[in-house]
Design a protein around this motif. Sequence first.
Motif, PDB file in Angstrom:
ATOM      1  N   UNK A 121      19.770  86.879  49.268  1.00  0.00           N
ATOM      2  CA  UNK A 121      20.715  86.185  50.142  1.00  0.00           C
ATOM      3  C   UNK A 121      21.392  85.068  49.356  1.00  0.00           C
ATOM      4  N   UNK A 122      22.655  84.879  49.643  1.00  0.00           N
ATOM      5  CA  UNK A 122      23.414  83.754  49.098  1.00  0.00           C
ATOM      6  C   UNK A 122      23.178  82.586  50.034  1.00  0.00           C
ATOM      7  N   UNK A 123      22.666  81.481  49.508  1.00  0.00           N
ATOM      8  CA  UNK A 123      22.448  80.286  50.312  1.00  0.00           C
ATOM      9  C   UNK A 123      23.372  79.161  49.840  1.00  0.00           C
ATOM     10  N   UNK A 144      16.383  73.670  55.023  1.00  0.00           N
ATOM     11  CA  UNK A 144      16.325  73.465  53.583  1.00  0.00           C
ATOM     12  C   UNK A 144      17.688  73.795  52.976  1.00  0.00           C
ATOM     13  N   UNK A 145      18.329  74.809  53.531  1.00  0.00           N
ATOM     14  CA  UNK A 145      19.669  75.229  53.114  1.00  0.00           C
ATOM     15  C   UNK A 145      20.600  75.117  54.313  1.00  0.00           C
ATOM     16  N   UNK A 146      21.903  75.008  54.044  1.00  0.00           N
ATOM     17  CA  UNK A 146      22.884  74.874  55.125  1.00  0.00           C
ATOM     18  C   UNK A 146      23.087  76.189  55.872  1.00  0.00           C
ATOM     19  N   UNK A 147      23.227  77.270  55.121  1.00  0.00           N
ATOM     20  CA  UNK A 147      23.411  78.590  55.726  1.00  0.00           C
ATOM     21  C   UNK A 147      23.111  79.650  54.683  1.00  0.00           C
ATOM     22  N   UNK A 148      23.019  80.893  55.139  1.00  0.00           N
ATOM     23  CA  UNK A 148      22.813  82.012  54.231  1.00  0.00           C
ATOM     24  C   UNK A 148      23.704  83.178  54.624  1.00  0.00           C
ATOM     25  N   UNK A 149      23.968  84.034  53.649  1.00  0.00           N
ATOM     26  CA  UNK A 149      24.707  85.270  53.878  1.00  0.00           C
ATOM     27  C   UNK A 149      23.955  86.366  53.141  1.00  0.00           C
ATOM     28  N   UNK A 194      12.859  85.142  57.756  1.00  0.00           N
ATOM     29  CA  UNK A 194      12.437  84.157  56.751  1.00  0.00           C
ATOM     30  C   UNK A 194      13.591  83.238  56.384  1.00  0.00           C
ATOM     31  N   UNK A 195      14.759  83.810  56.204  1.00  0.00           N
ATOM     32  CA  UNK A 195      15.939  83.012  55.856  1.00  0.00           C
ATOM     33  C   UNK A 195      16.342  82.092  56.999  1.00  0.00           C
ATOM     34  N   UNK A 196      16.198  82.578  58.243  1.00  0.00           N
ATOM     35  CA  UNK A 196      16.461  81.718  59.404  1.00  0.00           C
ATOM     36  C   UNK A 196      15.589  80.466  59.354  1.00  0.00           C
ATOM     37  N   UNK A 197      14.336  80.632  58.963  1.00  0.00           N
ATOM     38  CA  UNK A 197      13.435  79.476  58.863  1.00  0.00           C
ATOM     39  C   UNK A 197      13.971  78.465  57.841  1.00  0.00           C
ATOM     40  N   UNK A 206      10.037  73.695  48.621  1.00  0.00           N
ATOM     41  CA  UNK A 206      11.112  74.595  49.042  1.00  0.00           C
ATOM     42  C   UNK A 206      12.426  73.954  48.633  1.00  0.00           C
ATOM     43  N   UNK A 207      13.449  74.772  48.478  1.00  0.00           N
ATOM     44  CA  UNK A 207      14.767  74.240  48.188  1.00  0.00           C
ATOM     45  C   UNK A 207      15.402  74.851  46.968  1.00  0.00           C
ATOM     46  N   UNK A 208      16.505  74.263  46.507  1.00  0.00           N
ATOM     47  CA  UNK A 208      17.331  74.864  45.458  1.00  0.00           C
ATOM     48  C   UNK A 208      16.645  75.100  44.112  1.00  0.00           C
ATOM     49  N   UNK A 209      15.551  74.442  43.831  1.00  0.00           N
ATOM     50  CA  UNK A 209      14.898  74.685  42.539  1.00  0.00           C
ATOM     51  C   UNK A 209      13.933  75.873  42.597  1.00  0.00           C
ATOM     52  N   UNK A 210      13.836  76.508  43.771  1.00  0.00           N
ATOM     53  CA  UNK A 210      12.944  77.661  43.944  1.00  0.00           C
ATOM     54  C   UNK A 210      13.752  78.851  44.463  1.00  0.00           C
ATOM     55  N   UNK A 211      13.438  80.032  43.965  1.00  0.00           N
ATOM     56  CA  UNK A 211      14.278  81.194  44.227  1.00  0.00           C
ATOM     57  C   UNK A 211      13.581  82.321  44.976  1.00  0.00           C
TER      58      UNK A 211
END
Length: 163
Positions: free
Chosen positions: A159-161, A38-43, A24-27, A124-129
């Motif tokens: 995950x930290x995005x 939507x995000x640059x990367x995740x950890x 899901x995070x890969x998407x 989708x994006x930073x305003x949604x968690x």
Amino acid sequence: MHQVIYALVEASTEDTALACGKAALDRLVGAGPDNAAIFDYYVTFDDERSFVAGKARWGELPVVAPVDSDEGTELLERGWEATKQEFERNLERVRTAVTEFSDDELMHDKDLARHACYNLGTYRGPSLYLYTEFGDAIRNREHLEHVLNADEQVWIVPADVHY
């Protein structure tokens, strides 16, 4: 900018849940030809390599937890509260802007009024968690309840995005 988001996934085991969460995070970072970033990367919180993200930034969080566990319930509440707070903050900014600003001021994005409108309507994006295993944001309580009432065990993967 960094933030912690949460993927809610259905799985029968912890390992499968983590794999589904990472998919899901890969998407969300555009890791496939059919996915827009939507995000640059995740950890995720099992990754020990980063010195600026994940555990290094936020401390210890569960790698994955059943949503009906104490840890899972706490993570779910964090994600839902952050979603609601961001919605309410943007809604208040939009209400204020519409009543106090002229059309020209709105057009010129005074006090980031248009940006608040964008955040209020985004899918989708930073305003949604909170996100589903398909990378869709959970924007309202009914959608959240639908996800939580799945046939299989529901797990939460934080995950930290970066965006």
